[in-house]
Design a protein around this motif. Sequence first.
Motif, PDB file in Angstrom:
ATOM      1  N   ALA A  72       0.892  -1.371  -0.014  1.00 35.38           N
ATOM      2  CA  ALA A  72       0.069   0.129   0.017  1.00 35.38           C
ATOM      3  C   ALA A  72       0.701   1.224  -0.082  1.00 35.38           C
ATOM      4  O   ALA A  72       1.496   1.351   0.935  1.00 35.38           O
ATOM      5  CB  ALA A  72      -1.122   0.040   1.222  1.00 35.38           C
ATOM      6  N   VAL A  73       0.633   2.063  -1.050  1.00 39.10           N
ATOM      7  CA  VAL A  73       1.515   3.228  -1.080  1.00 39.10           C
ATOM      8  C   VAL A  73       0.422   4.406  -1.058  1.00 39.10           C
ATOM      9  O   VAL A  73      -0.633   4.559  -1.591  1.00 39.10           O
ATOM     10  CB  VAL A  73       1.904   3.600  -2.482  1.00 39.10           C
ATOM     11  N   SER A  74       0.816   5.403  -0.091  1.00 41.25           N
ATOM     12  CA  SER A  74      -0.334   6.362   0.213  1.00 41.25           C
ATOM     13  C   SER A  74       0.286   7.771   0.204  1.00 41.25           C
ATOM     14  O   SER A  74       1.407   8.216   1.092  1.00 41.25           O
ATOM     15  CB  SER A  74      -0.947   5.945   1.596  1.00 41.25           C
ATOM     16  N   GLY A  75      -0.071   8.654  -0.605  1.00 39.78           N
ATOM     17  CA  GLY A  75       0.314  10.131  -0.433  1.00 39.78           C
ATOM     18  C   GLY A  75       1.681  10.284  -0.627  1.00 39.78           C
ATOM     19  O   GLY A  75       2.045  11.288  -0.155  1.00 39.78           O
ATOM     20  N   LEU A  76       2.494   9.622  -1.674  1.00 41.25           N
ATOM     21  CA  LEU A  76       3.730  10.164  -1.888  1.00 41.25           C
ATOM     22  C   LEU A  76       4.019  11.238  -2.593  1.00 41.25           C
ATOM     23  O   LEU A  76       3.358  11.701  -3.441  1.00 41.25           O
ATOM     24  CB  LEU A  76       4.379   9.137  -2.542  1.00 41.25           C
ATOM     25  N   VAL A  77       4.831  12.048  -1.908  1.00 45.10           N
ATOM     26  CA  VAL A  77       5.339  13.298  -2.376  1.00 45.10           C
ATOM     27  C   VAL A  77       6.905  13.393  -2.242  1.00 45.10           C
ATOM     28  O   VAL A  77       7.488  13.115  -1.327  1.00 45.10           O
ATOM     29  CB  VAL A  77       4.918  14.529  -1.500  1.00 45.10           C
ATOM     30  N   ARG A  78       7.690  13.561  -3.480  1.00 45.40           N
ATOM     31  CA  ARG A  78       8.979  13.624  -3.464  1.00 45.40           C
ATOM     32  C   ARG A  78       9.376  14.958  -4.248  1.00 45.40           C
ATOM     33  O   ARG A  78       9.018  15.109  -5.562  1.00 45.40           O
ATOM     34  CB  ARG A  78       9.700  12.493  -4.022  1.00 45.40           C
ATOM     35  N   ARG A  79      10.340  15.816  -3.761  1.00 47.62           N
ATOM     36  CA  ARG A  79      10.687  17.166  -4.263  1.00 47.62           C
ATOM     37  C   ARG A  79      12.092  16.970  -4.618  1.00 47.62           C
ATOM     38  O   ARG A  79      12.864  16.594  -3.680  1.00 47.62           O
ATOM     39  CB  ARG A  79      10.184  18.420  -3.458  1.00 47.62           C
ATOM     40  N   PHE A  80      12.599  17.607  -5.614  1.00 50.21           N
ATOM     41  CA  PHE A  80      13.904  17.964  -6.119  1.00 50.21           C
ATOM     42  C   PHE A  80      14.118  19.302  -6.009  1.00 50.21           C
ATOM     43  O   PHE A  80      13.672  19.773  -7.243  1.00 50.21           O
ATOM     44  CB  PHE A  80      14.417  17.338  -7.124  1.00 50.21           C
ATOM     45  N   GLY A  81      14.363  20.081  -5.045  1.00 50.01           N
ATOM     46  CA  GLY A  81      14.301  21.541  -5.194  1.00 50.01           C
ATOM     47  C   GLY A  81      13.001  21.819  -5.194  1.00 50.01           C
ATOM     48  O   GLY A  81      12.056  21.587  -4.497  1.00 50.01           O
ATOM     49  N   GLU A  82      12.858  22.968  -6.083  1.00 55.36           N
ATOM     50  CA  GLU A  82      11.266  23.290  -6.451  1.00 55.36           C
ATOM     51  C   GLU A  82      10.492  22.327  -7.195  1.00 55.36           C
ATOM     52  O   GLU A  82       9.267  22.378  -7.300  1.00 55.36           O
ATOM     53  CB  GLU A  82      11.560  24.833  -7.203  1.00 55.36           C
ATOM     54  N   PHE A  83      11.094  21.324  -7.900  1.00 57.71           N
ATOM     55  CA  PHE A  83      10.347  20.357  -8.623  1.00 57.71           C
ATOM     56  C   PHE A  83       9.763  19.400  -7.897  1.00 57.71           C
ATOM     57  O   PHE A  83      10.526  18.748  -7.194  1.00 57.71           O
ATOM     58  CB  PHE A  83      11.569  19.806  -9.794  1.00 57.71           C
ATOM     59  N   VAL A  84       8.512  19.196  -8.165  1.00 56.62           N
ATOM     60  CA  VAL A  84       7.809  18.013  -7.636  1.00 56.62           C
ATOM     61  C   VAL A  84       7.716  16.869  -8.467  1.00 56.62           C
ATOM     62  O   VAL A  84       7.082  16.804  -9.569  1.00 56.62           O
ATOM     63  CB  VAL A  84       6.410  18.546  -7.358  1.00 56.62           C
ATOM     64  N   ALA A  85       8.489  16.003  -8.294  1.00 56.44           N
ATOM     65  CA  ALA A  85       8.857  14.816  -9.183  1.00 56.44           C
ATOM     66  C   ALA A  85       7.465  13.673  -8.765  1.00 56.44           C
ATOM     67  O   ALA A  85       6.941  13.180  -9.782  1.00 56.44           O
ATOM     68  CB  ALA A  85      10.074  14.157  -8.992  1.00 56.44           C
ATOM     69  N   VAL A  86       6.972  13.537  -7.452  1.00 55.83           N
ATOM     70  CA  VAL A  86       5.754  12.788  -7.134  1.00 55.83           C
ATOM     71  C   VAL A  86       4.924  13.396  -6.589  1.00 55.83           C
ATOM     72  O   VAL A  86       5.296  14.286  -5.562  1.00 55.83           O
ATOM     73  CB  VAL A  86       6.450  11.557  -6.407  1.00 55.83           C
ATOM     74  N   ASN A  87       3.578  13.315  -6.734  1.00 52.70           N
ATOM     75  CA  ASN A  87       2.678  14.428  -6.244  1.00 52.70           C
ATOM     76  C   ASN A  87       1.381  13.554  -5.850  1.00 52.70           C
ATOM     77  O   ASN A  87       0.714  13.360  -6.625  1.00 52.70           O
ATOM     78  CB  ASN A  87       2.424  15.623  -7.126  1.00 52.70           C
TER      79      ASN A  87
END
Length: 356
Positions: free
Chosen positions: A4-19
């Motif tokens: 179960a993957v829930s609400g993943l967010v990953r940013r690289f600086g200002e760039f949101v790669a996973v939202n």
Amino acid sequence: MDVAVSGLVRRFGEFVAVNQVSFQIPSGRCLALLGPSGCGKTTTLNIVAGFLHPDEGDVHVNKRSVLGIAPHKRNTGIVFQNYALFPHMTVFDNVAYGLRQRKTPNDVIAKEVPRALELVQLENLGHRFPRELSGGQQQRVALARAVVFKPDILLLDEPLSNLDAKLRETMRLELKSIQRTTGVTTIFVTHDQAEAMVLADEIAVMNAGVVEQIAEPEIIYNRPATRFVADFVGSANFLRGEIVERETGYAQIKLDFADQTVRAASPEIGAPTGRCEFMIRPERINLSLAPTDAENELEATITNLAFTGSLVDCYCAVGDQSLHVQVISSRHALSTGQKIWISWDAREAFVLRDAP
């Protein structure tokens, strides 16, 4: 193991790669993360593997969070795009590597490695080195190494991208067979829609870090939730008009490009009337050389033809609207400039959720 993957967010600086990526995979099932380069699918896979930590969200395996667990302690099998085989080791030793890292007894290694090699049909090549193998054989070695220690999850990052087209077709079926035989819960990343359709129980189509739709392959293809999904998965014609009436499951649409009203399947969403865009696949459009009494029939003119073997891609125009129709090459004698009539069953056309 269920994932179960829930609400993943990953940013690289200002760039949101996973939202805000979320999905669930029941034990033993296979999910494809499908999308173009830069859509966030590999970043998502790396978070599940433990190579990246999310800024927000969580990953649960068998209802237990794994975010605080190091990658090598997650009991996860991984096949990388370039296979990452050790060139100085034999096939046997490459496959045995994970077992040895886990301090597995030699007598167990002696049993499990041949079993894994038999699973990928390389039981007689354990003595060879990677340089002595074809690309397809190297891919099988990497797969055997990933499953030999019976992982909870199998992660595949573009596993077939380095193979030629013909071999990819063969390996798709082999991968599917191995996944079904082992019963391991699997996530694989790909930009190849055919690969996703063949291998996955469900497909998560990603775009700009967001999951646009998660569904079984047939639903993704036949009932795409958004224009992006419809356009990325397969070929599609996009037609615009005004909904003038709705009935159960269908919409009556006055076309922008022709003085005609047609019917299309429509989800029960949005206003009862108003602007819309609907799609229809090229192979779902019927072509005739004379008018018929078919539903949704339009007069068109052929503008271009492309012979592709068993099929002919026929490009035609209705007013200023271009349409793509696929027909069996032996069915009609067609030529550029020819007048034709095209039609479709209302069930094969679909009003899109994100229509303008």
